[in-house]
Design a protein around this motif. Sequence first.
Motif, short mmCIF file in Angstrom:
data_model
loop_
_atom_site.label_atom_id
_atom_site.label_comp_id
_atom_site.label_asym_id
_atom_site.label_seq_id
_atom_site.Cartn_x
_atom_site.Cartn_y
_atom_site.Cartn_z
N GLU A 5 0.83 -1.20 0.00
CA GLU A 5 0.00 0.00 0.00
C GLU A 5 0.87 1.26 0.00
O GLU A 5 1.88 1.33 0.68
CB GLU A 5 -0.91 0.00 1.22
CG GLU A 5 -1.98 1.05 1.16
CD GLU A 5 -2.96 0.89 2.31
OE1 GLU A 5 -3.20 1.90 2.99
OE2 GLU A 5 -3.45 -0.22 2.52
N VAL A 6 0.44 2.25 -0.77
CA VAL A 6 1.19 3.50 -0.92
C VAL A 6 0.25 4.68 -0.71
O VAL A 6 -0.87 4.68 -1.20
CB VAL A 6 1.79 3.61 -2.34
CG1 VAL A 6 2.47 4.94 -2.55
CG2 VAL A 6 2.76 2.48 -2.60
N THR A 7 0.70 5.68 0.04
CA THR A 7 0.01 6.96 0.14
C THR A 7 1.01 8.05 -0.18
O THR A 7 2.06 8.14 0.47
CB THR A 7 -0.57 7.18 1.55
OG1 THR A 7 -1.45 6.10 1.87
CG2 THR A 7 -1.33 8.48 1.64
N LEU A 8 0.71 8.84 -1.20
CA LEU A 8 1.60 9.92 -1.63
C LEU A 8 0.89 11.25 -1.49
O LEU A 8 -0.33 11.33 -1.62
CB LEU A 8 2.00 9.74 -3.09
CG LEU A 8 2.84 8.53 -3.45
CD1 LEU A 8 2.95 8.41 -4.96
CD2 LEU A 8 4.21 8.65 -2.84
N SER A 71 -2.83 22.68 -6.25
CA SER A 71 -3.20 22.30 -4.88
C SER A 71 -2.60 20.94 -4.54
O SER A 71 -2.35 20.12 -5.41
CB SER A 71 -4.72 22.26 -4.73
OG SER A 71 -5.29 21.40 -5.68
N ARG A 72 -2.35 20.74 -3.26
CA ARG A 72 -1.78 19.47 -2.79
C ARG A 72 -2.85 18.40 -2.89
O ARG A 72 -4.00 18.60 -2.50
CB ARG A 72 -1.32 19.60 -1.35
CG ARG A 72 -0.76 18.30 -0.79
CD ARG A 72 -0.06 18.50 0.53
NE ARG A 72 1.13 19.33 0.42
CZ ARG A 72 2.31 18.90 -0.03
NH1 ARG A 72 2.44 17.67 -0.43
NH2 ARG A 72 3.34 19.69 -0.08
N VAL A 73 -2.48 17.27 -3.45
CA VAL A 73 -3.39 16.13 -3.56
C VAL A 73 -2.80 14.93 -2.82
O VAL A 73 -1.59 14.85 -2.60
CB VAL A 73 -3.67 15.75 -5.04
CG1 VAL A 73 -4.42 16.87 -5.75
CG2 VAL A 73 -2.41 15.39 -5.77
N PHE A 74 -3.68 14.03 -2.46
CA PHE A 74 -3.30 12.79 -1.78
C PHE A 74 -3.73 11.63 -2.65
O PHE A 74 -4.87 11.57 -3.11
CB PHE A 74 -3.96 12.71 -0.41
CG PHE A 74 -3.56 13.83 0.50
CD1 PHE A 74 -2.42 13.73 1.28
CD2 PHE A 74 -4.29 15.00 0.56
CE1 PHE A 74 -2.02 14.77 2.10
CE2 PHE A 74 -3.91 16.05 1.38
CZ PHE A 74 -2.76 15.92 2.15
N VAL A 75 -2.80 10.72 -2.90
CA VAL A 75 -3.05 9.57 -3.77
C VAL A 75 -2.86 8.31 -2.94
O VAL A 75 -1.86 8.15 -2.25
CB VAL A 75 -2.07 9.55 -4.97
CG1 VAL A 75 -2.26 8.30 -5.79
CG2 VAL A 75 -2.23 10.79 -5.81
#
Length: 108
Positions: A5-8, A71-75
């Motif tokens: 799992e990855v959160t960027l 804008s900052r995004v979360f993936v």
Amino acid sequence: MDINEVTLSGTVKGIVYPEYKHEAKRYIYILLSASYDKDGCNCFDVYRVKFFTKNGRELIQRLSEYQKSQSRVFVKGFLRTTRYKDSLGEEFYSNSIIASKISTQIQQ
């Protein structure tokens, strides 16, 4: 949390949407820039993130808005390792980030 799992977190710097040759294989790549401080230096990494989608236009429109606004995004997604051979028979491995969600707010 799964080991793959990855959160960027970062900003969308580019969108690549190849022509669809097969309806079943619709995908879009984004270039995601993530910045961090290291030893007093403001550094950044760029990640190529792959989205599979059924409605490409809607996703491209949303990604374009994120790119324009910076804008900052979360993936959220997972790592996928692919093994392939070149013309000489040598094996190579490639790691990809396959996205499942993107938003402007962090998701738990």
